[in-house]
Design an enzyme around this catalytic site. Structure first.
Site, PDB file in Angstrom:
ATOM      1  N   HIS A   1      -6.463  -0.776   7.923  1.00  0.00           N
ATOM      2  CA  HIS A   1      -6.225   0.428   7.132  1.00  0.00           C
ATOM      3  C   HIS A   1      -4.964   0.230   6.299  1.00  0.00           C
ATOM      4  O   HIS A   1      -4.207  -0.712   6.511  1.00  0.00           O
ATOM      5  CB  HIS A   1      -5.972   1.642   8.037  1.00  0.00           C
ATOM      6  CG  HIS A   1      -6.999   1.880   9.100  1.00  0.00           C
ATOM      7  ND1 HIS A   1      -7.938   2.885   9.018  1.00  0.00           N
ATOM      8  CD2 HIS A   1      -7.220   1.267  10.302  1.00  0.00           C
ATOM      9  CE1 HIS A   1      -8.690   2.897  10.102  1.00  0.00           C
ATOM     10  NE2 HIS A   1      -8.277   1.914  10.885  1.00  0.00           N
TER      11      HIS A   1
ATOM     12  N   GLU B   1      -2.820  -0.468  11.014  1.00  0.00           N
ATOM     13  CA  GLU B   1      -2.390   0.136   9.757  1.00  0.00           C
ATOM     14  C   GLU B   1      -1.367  -0.775   9.083  1.00  0.00           C
ATOM     15  O   GLU B   1      -0.430  -1.255   9.725  1.00  0.00           O
ATOM     16  CB  GLU B   1      -1.743   1.503  10.002  1.00  0.00           C
ATOM     17  CG  GLU B   1      -2.688   2.551  10.556  1.00  0.00           C
ATOM     18  CD  GLU B   1      -3.465   3.285   9.472  1.00  0.00           C
ATOM     19  OE1 GLU B   1      -3.301   2.931   8.278  1.00  0.00           O
ATOM     20  OE2 GLU B   1      -4.220   4.214   9.821  1.00  0.00           O
TER      21      GLU B   1
ATOM     22  N   HIS C   1     -11.486  -0.217   6.763  1.00  0.00           N
ATOM     23  CA  HIS C   1     -11.923   1.159   6.973  1.00  0.00           C
ATOM     24  C   HIS C   1     -13.031   1.521   5.983  1.00  0.00           C
ATOM     25  O   HIS C   1     -13.978   2.241   6.316  1.00  0.00           O
ATOM     26  CB  HIS C   1     -10.725   2.095   6.812  1.00  0.00           C
ATOM     27  CG  HIS C   1     -10.915   3.426   7.481  1.00  0.00           C
ATOM     28  ND1 HIS C   1      -9.992   4.445   7.396  1.00  0.00           N
ATOM     29  CD2 HIS C   1     -11.930   3.910   8.242  1.00  0.00           C
ATOM     30  CE1 HIS C   1     -10.419   5.493   8.083  1.00  0.00           C
ATOM     31  NE2 HIS C   1     -11.590   5.196   8.599  1.00  0.00           N
TER      32      HIS C   1
ATOM     33  N   ASP D   1      -9.569   2.311   2.148  1.00  0.00           N
ATOM     34  CA  ASP D   1      -8.547   1.368   2.611  1.00  0.00           C
ATOM     35  C   ASP D   1      -9.165   0.225   3.414  1.00  0.00           C
ATOM     36  O   ASP D   1     -10.249   0.380   3.982  1.00  0.00           O
ATOM     37  CB  ASP D   1      -7.476   2.108   3.432  1.00  0.00           C
ATOM     38  CG  ASP D   1      -8.043   2.936   4.574  1.00  0.00           C
ATOM     39  OD1 ASP D   1      -9.078   3.602   4.393  1.00  0.00           O
ATOM     40  OD2 ASP D   1      -7.456   2.903   5.663  1.00  0.00           O
TER      41      ASP D   1
END
Length: 270
Positions: free
Chosen positions: A110, A196, A232, A242
């Site tokens: 992400h 992330e 994602h 993302d």
């Protein structure tokens, strides 16, 4: 009588002097004896390696935050509870158990920035950390009011300077994928690990982030050798974009030596 008192006084003085001398000798001998005794030092504080649970003196251990490790290798290893020693731990309440018997076999990438593109003006990693811990101060930026009620998390975050944070054990389910499907399998949170990257769709990711990501994927693949890799946007097409067109999938694959077949959606930017 006078002579008797004189000799008596002399005798008393003699015995007093002799007793005092004997006491001084005894004190000197006692002092020497005390100095010859081995000094008793305080016992060494013992600590336990977070990874292998072996006990060792604290002076010989490698400290990381409030944790200890017996070797450098163990600081870069997932422990028995699914936590990475080299990461900065910030436990998120947004997590729950995986379905019984399920082991992660998907890694989802992400991107995130709080506020949007905030990292271009100043360090804003702390806002992301607070967000994943439900501690975000909405007075700090108008955008934060829009996301105040969201309860989300990821297993890991890689900041713009390459620091790795961990919020959820890899044995637990983080809330990062939402409504999603991977090659026909629904509810990707159940069987995935979320990472992330601090960034957005308009700015390239930093070289140090690729290096940290390659190292992290290697550490995770050692524990979970069946991991496949997706974005994602791959598991929630039309809903999510993302990690975005700025992410270089081939660069990750080259740096980490992950087999090409582990990337079912290919290496094109998307």
């Amino acid at each position: 009588m006078k002579w008797f008192l004189l000799f008596g006084g002399i005798a008393l003085a003699y015995f007093w002097f002799k007793g005092k001398k004997k006491a001084a000798v005894a004190a000197t001998q006692a002092s020497k004896s005390q100095s010859l005794r081995p000094k008793v030092s305080n016992p060494e504080v013992m600590v336990r390696c977070q990874c292998c649970a072996v006990h060792l003196p604290q002076s010989e251990a490698i400290a990381k935050d409030d944790r200890f490790y017996c070797s450098e290798k163990h600081t870069h290893t997932l422990d028995a509870t699914g936590w990475l020693g080299s990461a900065t731990w910030r436990i998120s309440p947004n997590q729950d158990n995986r379905p019984e018997g399920v082991t992660p076999d998907l890694l989802v990438l992400h991107h995130i920035s709080l506020p949007p593109s905030g990292f271009t003006e100043r360090s804003s990693t702390a806002f992301i950390v607070d967000f994943f811990q439900n501690k975000l101060n909405i007075s700090k930026h108008p955008y934060f009011r829009e996301i105040a009620d969201q309860a989300v998390s990821s297993h890991f975050l890689i900041s713009r300077n390459g620091e790795v944070f961990q919020f959820v054990s890899t044995q637990k389910k983080a809330w990062h994928a939402g409504l999603s499907s991977f090659l026909g399998r629904e509810k990707c949170n159940d069987f995935s690990i979320g990472i992330e990257l601090e960034g957005d769709e308009t700015h390239p990711f930093e070289e140090i982030q690729y290096e940290a990501l390659a190292k992290l994927t290697d550490q995770l693949s050692t524990k979970y050798p069946n991991l496949a890799f997706a974005g994602h946007s791959d598991i929630a097409p039309g809903r999510k974009t993302d990690p975005g067109i700025q992410f270089d999938w081939k660069r990750l694959q080259t740096k980490s030596n992950i087999p090409a077949e582990k990337f079912p959606f290919g290496f094109d930017s998307r």
